[in-house]
Write a protein that holds these residues in place. Sequence first.
Motif, PDB file in Angstrom:
ATOM      1  N   ASP A  60      42.860 -38.677 -15.709  1.00 21.04           N
ATOM      2  CA  ASP A  60      43.695 -37.924 -14.772  1.00 21.04           C
ATOM      3  C   ASP A  60      44.377 -38.913 -13.834  1.00 21.04           C
ATOM      4  O   ASP A  60      43.800 -39.342 -12.841  1.00 21.04           O
ATOM      5  N   THR A  63      42.291 -41.836 -13.100  1.00 27.27           N
ATOM      6  CA  THR A  63      40.851 -41.558 -12.974  1.00 27.27           C
ATOM      7  C   THR A  63      40.301 -41.236 -14.364  1.00 27.27           C
ATOM      8  O   THR A  63      40.823 -40.345 -15.041  1.00 27.27           O
ATOM      9  N   VAL A  65      37.206 -39.917 -16.652  1.00 27.75           N
ATOM     10  CA  VAL A  65      35.936 -39.174 -16.589  1.00 27.75           C
ATOM     11  C   VAL A  65      35.366 -39.076 -18.003  1.00 27.75           C
ATOM     12  O   VAL A  65      36.020 -38.555 -18.915  1.00 27.75           O
ATOM     13  N   TYR A  74      34.318 -31.935 -13.032  1.00 31.31           N
ATOM     14  CA  TYR A  74      35.544 -32.502 -12.440  1.00 31.31           C
ATOM     15  C   TYR A  74      36.671 -31.461 -12.480  1.00 31.31           C
ATOM     16  O   TYR A  74      37.310 -31.183 -11.460  1.00 31.31           O
ATOM     17  N   THR A  77      36.178 -28.317 -10.308  1.00 34.50           N
ATOM     18  CA  THR A  77      36.225 -28.607  -8.876  1.00 34.50           C
ATOM     19  C   THR A  77      37.650 -28.961  -8.456  1.00 34.50           C
ATOM     20  O   THR A  77      38.162 -28.451  -7.460  1.00 34.50           O
ATOM     21  N   HIS A  78      38.296 -29.803  -9.244  1.00 35.63           N
ATOM     22  CA  HIS A  78      39.612 -30.331  -8.859  1.00 35.63           C
ATOM     23  C   HIS A  78      40.749 -29.372  -9.182  1.00 35.63           C
ATOM     24  O   HIS A  78      41.783 -29.392  -8.539  1.00 35.63           O
TER      25      HIS A  78
END
Length: 207
Positions: A60, A63, A65, A74, A77-78
């Motif tokens: 992302d 980022t 993951v 992730y 939440t995001h």
Amino acid sequence: MSTLKLYRHPLSAHSHRAELLLSLLGVDAEIIDVDLMKGEHKSESFLKMNPAGQVPVLVDNGTVVNDSNAILVYLATHYANGTNFYPNDAVSIANVQRYFSAAAGPIASGPAAARLVTVFGASLDAEQAIDTAHAVLTKFEADLEGNNWLVGNAATLADIATYAYIAHAPEGNVDLAKYPNVRAWLTRIEALDNFVPMVSSPVGLAA
Ligand SMILES: N[C@@H](CCC(=O)N[C@@H](CS)C(=O)NCC(=O)O)C(=O)O
């Protein structure tokens, strides 16, 4: 243009967890197929993203993951987008975590392993994997007695993390006939808005 990239294999149920949640959240991602048969997941460039050399990997905007369950946390939440697939009270979080442990434990060594034998030709103990699968299915059948969802009153990451390997268990010779609560739960997940299925595996792909 989405900033998200999901590296996956179309027959990987670990990857499907992430694909399913992206779809349920209405979040676009570029889907990049990793050819496991050709060993692309062990290439230098892939290992830089995930030293474990496994799909799925989510990127992302820089980022990275790794690990399907971490990707679920992730994304939920995001990119919750008003949804509540990852509830935020302590008891629900603990319960979701319990099912993540089941997904990484007996579901991986049970129905997932049994399917690795039939679909990918893995040299694992099929009988033991099938026994483990029935033990975890018996537990799920009891958990779902009188409950529509694994945690609380709506679909959560617990359902998303455990769905695909159970739905595709018959591909590994794990019969779901004895588990009506589990089969009704699978149907409930499949009826969620924007549900996307994983493709069925042609048995003996690796042969
Ligand atoms: N714990 C990892 C497991 C992922 C996993 O086992 N991925 C398989 C495909 S379903 C894989 O990439 N296998 C190739 C390998 O391990 O070499 C996760 O949850 O993401």
